[in-house]
Structure formats: structure tokens, C-alpha cells
Design a protein around this motif. Sequence first.
Motif, PDB file in Angstrom:
ATOM      1  N   UNK A 139      59.199  48.144  37.158  1.00  0.00           N
ATOM      2  CA  UNK A 139      59.658  47.396  35.993  1.00  0.00           C
ATOM      3  C   UNK A 139      59.847  48.282  34.769  1.00  0.00           C
ATOM      4  N   UNK A 140      59.355  49.517  34.823  1.00  0.00           N
ATOM      5  CA  UNK A 140      59.467  50.402  33.673  1.00  0.00           C
ATOM      6  C   UNK A 140      58.597  49.966  32.515  1.00  0.00           C
ATOM      7  N   UNK A 141      57.405  49.445  32.841  1.00  0.00           N
ATOM      8  CA  UNK A 141      56.486  48.968  31.802  1.00  0.00           C
ATOM      9  C   UNK A 141      55.187  49.756  31.864  1.00  0.00           C
ATOM     10  N   UNK A 142      54.449  49.828  30.759  1.00  0.00           N
ATOM     11  CA  UNK A 142      53.146  50.486  30.781  1.00  0.00           C
ATOM     12  C   UNK A 142      52.200  49.763  31.739  1.00  0.00           C
ATOM     13  N   UNK A 143      51.354  50.519  32.413  1.00  0.00           N
ATOM     14  CA  UNK A 143      50.431  49.908  33.371  1.00  0.00           C
ATOM     15  C   UNK A 143      49.479  48.928  32.704  1.00  0.00           C
ATOM     16  N   UNK A 144      49.221  49.122  31.407  1.00  0.00           N
ATOM     17  CA  UNK A 144      48.312  48.211  30.723  1.00  0.00           C
ATOM     18  C   UNK A 144      48.869  46.789  30.713  1.00  0.00           C
ATOM     19  N   UNK A 145      50.192  46.653  30.687  1.00  0.00           N
ATOM     20  CA  UNK A 145      50.783  45.310  30.718  1.00  0.00           C
ATOM     21  C   UNK A 145      50.516  44.628  32.050  1.00  0.00           C
ATOM     22  N   UNK A 146      50.697  45.365  33.136  1.00  0.00           N
ATOM     23  CA  UNK A 146      50.456  44.791  34.456  1.00  0.00           C
ATOM     24  C   UNK A 146      48.971  44.517  34.642  1.00  0.00           C
ATOM     25  N   UNK A 147      48.135  45.411  34.116  1.00  0.00           N
ATOM     26  CA  UNK A 147      46.690  45.192  34.193  1.00  0.00           C
ATOM     27  C   UNK A 147      46.295  43.937  33.424  1.00  0.00           C
ATOM     28  N   UNK A 148      46.980  43.675  32.310  1.00  0.00           N
ATOM     29  CA  UNK A 148      46.700  42.476  31.536  1.00  0.00           C
ATOM     30  C   UNK A 148      46.999  41.210  32.315  1.00  0.00           C
ATOM     31  N   UNK A 149      48.101  41.218  33.073  1.00  0.00           N
ATOM     32  CA  UNK A 149      48.431  40.078  33.918  1.00  0.00           C
ATOM     33  C   UNK A 149      47.362  39.899  34.985  1.00  0.00           C
ATOM     34  N   UNK A 150      46.980  41.005  35.615  1.00  0.00           N
ATOM     35  CA  UNK A 150      45.957  40.934  36.667  1.00  0.00           C
ATOM     36  C   UNK A 150      44.655  40.366  36.121  1.00  0.00           C
ATOM     37  N   UNK A 151      44.288  40.772  34.909  1.00  0.00           N
ATOM     38  CA  UNK A 151      43.042  40.288  34.312  1.00  0.00           C
ATOM     39  C   UNK A 151      43.093  38.776  34.109  1.00  0.00           C
ATOM     40  N   UNK A 152      44.225  38.278  33.650  1.00  0.00           N
ATOM     41  CA  UNK A 152      44.344  36.838  33.417  1.00  0.00           C
ATOM     42  C   UNK A 152      44.268  36.070  34.731  1.00  0.00           C
ATOM     43  N   UNK A 153      44.922  36.560  35.775  1.00  0.00           N
ATOM     44  CA  UNK A 153      44.957  35.822  37.031  1.00  0.00           C
ATOM     45  C   UNK A 153      43.614  35.893  37.753  1.00  0.00           C
ATOM     46  N   UNK A 154      42.962  37.054  37.709  1.00  0.00           N
ATOM     47  CA  UNK A 154      41.639  37.155  38.327  1.00  0.00           C
ATOM     48  C   UNK A 154      40.639  36.291  37.555  1.00  0.00           C
ATOM     49  N   UNK A 155      40.785  36.262  36.222  1.00  0.00           N
ATOM     50  CA  UNK A 155      39.933  35.390  35.426  1.00  0.00           C
ATOM     51  C   UNK A 155      40.136  33.933  35.790  1.00  0.00           C
ATOM     52  N   UNK A 156      41.383  33.549  36.007  1.00  0.00           N
ATOM     53  CA  UNK A 156      41.682  32.184  36.437  1.00  0.00           C
ATOM     54  C   UNK A 156      41.016  31.898  37.785  1.00  0.00           C
ATOM     55  N   UNK A 157      41.154  32.832  38.730  1.00  0.00           N
ATOM     56  CA  UNK A 157      40.560  32.639  40.056  1.00  0.00           C
ATOM     57  C   UNK A 157      39.047  32.514  39.966  1.00  0.00           C
ATOM     58  N   UNK A 158      38.439  33.323  39.108  1.00  0.00           N
ATOM     59  CA  UNK A 158      36.981  33.269  38.941  1.00  0.00           C
ATOM     60  C   UNK A 158      36.549  31.894  38.430  1.00  0.00           C
ATOM     61  N   UNK A 159      37.263  31.369  37.430  1.00  0.00           N
ATOM     62  CA  UNK A 159      36.891  30.083  36.842  1.00  0.00           C
ATOM     63  C   UNK A 159      37.201  28.906  37.781  1.00  0.00           C
ATOM     64  N   UNK A 160      38.277  29.023  38.533  1.00  0.00           N
ATOM     65  CA  UNK A 160      38.666  27.912  39.411  1.00  0.00           C
ATOM     66  C   UNK A 160      37.867  27.899  40.715  1.00  0.00           C
ATOM     67  N   UNK A 161      37.718  29.079  41.350  1.00  0.00           N
ATOM     68  CA  UNK A 161      37.163  29.108  42.699  1.00  0.00           C
ATOM     69  C   UNK A 161      35.690  29.507  42.768  1.00  0.00           C
ATOM     70  N   UNK A 162      35.194  30.198  41.764  1.00  0.00           N
ATOM     71  CA  UNK A 162      33.788  30.617  41.783  1.00  0.00           C
ATOM     72  C   UNK A 162      32.948  29.709  40.891  1.00  0.00           C
ATOM     73  N   UNK A 163      33.338  29.577  39.629  1.00  0.00           N
ATOM     74  CA  UNK A 163      32.580  28.756  38.688  1.00  0.00           C
ATOM     75  C   UNK A 163      32.923  27.272  38.856  1.00  0.00           C
ATOM     76  N   UNK A 164      34.161  26.990  39.245  1.00  0.00           N
ATOM     77  CA  UNK A 164      34.563  25.606  39.482  1.00  0.00           C
ATOM     78  C   UNK A 164      34.775  24.801  38.216  1.00  0.00           C
ATOM     79  N   UNK A 165      35.427  25.389  37.222  1.00  0.00           N
ATOM     80  CA  UNK A 165      35.700  24.681  35.970  1.00  0.00           C
ATOM     81  C   UNK A 165      36.620  23.488  36.261  1.00  0.00           C
TER      82      UNK A 165
END
Length: 200
Positions: A139-165
Amino acid sequence: MAQAGRRPGQTETREEILEAARRRFAEQGYDGATVRGIAADAGVNAALLHHFFGTKQRLFAASMNLPVDPGEMVPRILDGPEDEIGERLVRAFLALWQAPEGRAPFLAMIRSATTNEQVATMMRQFLERAVLARVAEARGVPKVRVAGIAAQMVGFALLRYVIGLPPLVAASEDEVVAMLAPVAQYYLTDGVHRPDTPRG
């Protein structure tokens, strides 16, 4: 352990390679573990390991019992209209978590990574090499941008599937896509200048 040059039953040999890979990845991380070293531990030559798994990336996915090699999803995410890449990314991520048997390995890795630095290092290096770097380069983007997306999605998975919000547990796939896809789209496209795109 099988001796070099011997070819015992394929199932036995494959399991010996996977067990050696788990040890090496756990002890040395994704970057430090080598195909040659794993093959030596399993008592086979590197060519046989490549025969079974093809690449180090696929070997890692198999040794961690991942339902799919995340790296193989990258071309499918990138292939298609640019204005839908955020949605493709989020839907691909959700597909990995839909079935209980599919998300179990990811949940185990997330739980382990929060308490075990070796597992955290292994996951971090794998995501960096197999997913983030490839998407960022394409995509020609800094890796920090892609890492930011990963952080949001993993955070979502943690809250939905582990914590069960509750609100996240109850949300449909379309609702989740509506929340996360625009963010992913922004990070992967908006305001990013790529070499093949003329500046205004």
C-alpha cells in the motif's frame, strides 16, 4: 526422533517437525528460529521440511494450529477495488474468528502473549514479517498505520471473545464492519502518497 535420511511414516515425521518447530519458535522467536535448525531438531533434512510445509511462514501457522496462514490472506485483502480494502480487511479478520474451533488457537496465543514474553515476541515478529510489512509495502504506507489497524482489531477480539463485553458480543458482522472498516480504510488510503500516484 527420526534419523537424518530416514523417511518414517508421513504423519509421524510431520508431527516431529511440528514439535521441533514449536520448541524453536518458543525459545528463539519467529526471527531466530531457522528452517535448518528446526529440521535438525526433528532429525530430517531441510528439503523434507519444505516438502511438508513449503515455507517457514506456513510451518509457523501449522505449529501454532492456526486455521489459516494469515500471510496467505494478504493478497486476497489487497486484490480488489481500493475503496473497499478496509471492508475486505475487517471481513477477513472476522472470518478467522467466527467458528469456535477456528478462534481457539488465536485466543490461546493472545492469552499466552499477555503473560509470556517469549510468546509475545514470537507473535510480534510473525505479525511484523508475515502481515504488517507486506501490507505496508503493497500500500506504500508506514508500518505504524498497519500496526494501528491490527491493534484496533485485536483489541476488538479481546473484548468480544475473551472478556465478553455484551454490546460487542451481540453485534452482527455488518455492525462490526461498519465500525471498523472506515478506520482501516483511512489508515490504508487517505492522505497516503504512493510512488505511482501523482501529487495534486
